[in-house]
Design an enzyme around this catalytic site. Structure first.
Site, PDB file in Angstrom:
ATOM      1  N   SER A 112       0.899  -1.198  -0.164  1.00  0.00           N
ATOM      2  CA  SER A 112       0.024   0.191   0.255  1.00  0.00           C
ATOM      3  C   SER A 112       1.088   1.460   0.078  1.00  0.00           C
ATOM      4  O   SER A 112       2.155   1.389   0.586  1.00  0.00           O
ATOM      5  CB  SER A 112      -0.833  -0.290   1.155  1.00  0.00           C
ATOM      6  OG  SER A 112      -1.637   1.129   1.142  1.00  0.00           O
ATOM      7  N   TYR A 155      -2.058  -0.397  10.246  1.00  0.00           N
ATOM      8  CA  TYR A 155      -2.303  -0.570   9.101  1.00  0.00           C
ATOM      9  C   TYR A 155      -0.594   0.076   8.729  1.00  0.00           C
ATOM     10  O   TYR A 155      -0.132  -1.339   7.135  1.00  0.00           O
ATOM     11  CB  TYR A 155      -2.810  -0.035   8.182  1.00  0.00           C
ATOM     12  CG  TYR A 155      -3.889  -0.227   7.396  1.00  0.00           C
ATOM     13  CD1 TYR A 155      -3.646  -1.414   6.443  1.00  0.00           C
ATOM     14  CD2 TYR A 155      -3.022   0.778   6.249  1.00  0.00           C
ATOM     15  CE1 TYR A 155      -4.074  -1.317   5.279  1.00  0.00           C
ATOM     16  CE2 TYR A 155      -3.580   0.348   5.208  1.00  0.00           C
ATOM     17  CZ  TYR A 155      -3.475  -0.486   4.665  1.00  0.00           C
ATOM     18  OH  TYR A 155      -3.536  -1.444   2.650  1.00  0.00           O
TER      19      TYR A 155
END
Length: 252
Positions: free
Chosen positions: A142, A155
């Site tokens: 990501s 995250y």
């Protein structure tokens, strides 16, 4: 076709980028092994693959469980006898929260799927590919693995770890015929991203900073699927250990 006679395993195949990539890989001739925790959405992807003339199977799995990962690899081998492409894609997003309010259970949940799931997938698939002497692996990281996003530190940490696993494994297997690359989406139009606004309203918490989608929109899953298909193919034959940012300028 470009990927004819290739076998591709895709985790998180039931929705979003996983589904779009499954359809794209099948459309290019690959036989697909679809893996997802959600049996209903996974079977729906399989149905769509078959409707477009593709071939595949669905295997239900929790990617954070060793026995489930071993099973989806075993199923791929029993049905097709090889694994040429592995889109190690399954992942979940953290609930937005101030750092000190993140519960230990939430930390464990994120790390278990996003890091352990990628690690286990690599371990079992690499054993197969090393025997073959060939293979292409694409891990989903990501933009949060390149720079942190506000209020999702865990995250972000998990996706930094995915990048570390990608580069570390790529280094070990670069001279064994196996390419391992990563993609860093910067916001994709999926049910997951659509639910973020609802989460803000439900929890009553909004981060101090919100990502600036510089193109004015999220990516469509198919735009990520194009990059996955490229990295899976021989067109990317000299790429390994690369972390490809596909973010519409988000990280600029």
């Amino acid at each position: 076709m470009e990927l004819a006679h290739k076998v591709a395993v895709i985790t998180g195949a039931g929705s979003g980028t996983g589904r779009a990539s499954s359809l794209k890989l099948a459309n290019h001739g690959a036989k697909v092994v679809l893996v997802d925790f959600n049996q209903e959405t996974g079977n729906e992807t399989l149905k769509r693959v078959q409707e477009q003339g593709g071939e595949g199977i669905f295997v239900q799995a929790d990617v954070s469980k060793n026995e489930d990962v071993q099973n989806y690899v075993n199923q791929a081998m029993e049905v097709y006898g090889r694994i040429d492409i592995f889109f190690n894609n399954a992942g979940i997003i953290q609930k937005f929260a101030p750092f000190t309010k993140v519960e230990e259970a939430e930390y464990d949940r994120i790390m278990s799927v996003n890091v352990k799931g990628v690690f286990l997938g690599l371990q079992y698939v690499l054993k197969v590919m090393e025997k073959q002497g060939s293979g292409s692996i694409i891990n989903t990281a990501s933009t949060a693995g390149v720079r942190p996003e506000h209020s999702v530190a865990v995250y972000s940490a998990s996706k930094h770890a995915v990048i570390g696993l990608t580069k570390g494994a790529a280094l070990e297997y670069a001279n064994k015929g196996i390419r391992i690359n990563g993609i860093c989406p910067g916001g994709v139009q999926t049910a997951l991203t659509a639910s973020v606004a609802d989460q803000f309203e439900k929890d009553g918490y909004v981060p101090e900073e919100i990502s600036n989608m510089r193109m004015g929109r999220y990516a469509e899953p198919n735009e990520l699927a194009e990059m996955v298909t490229f990295l899976a193919s021989d067109k990317a034959s000299y790429m390994t250990g690369s972390i490809v940012v596909v973010d519409g300028g988000l990280t600029l």
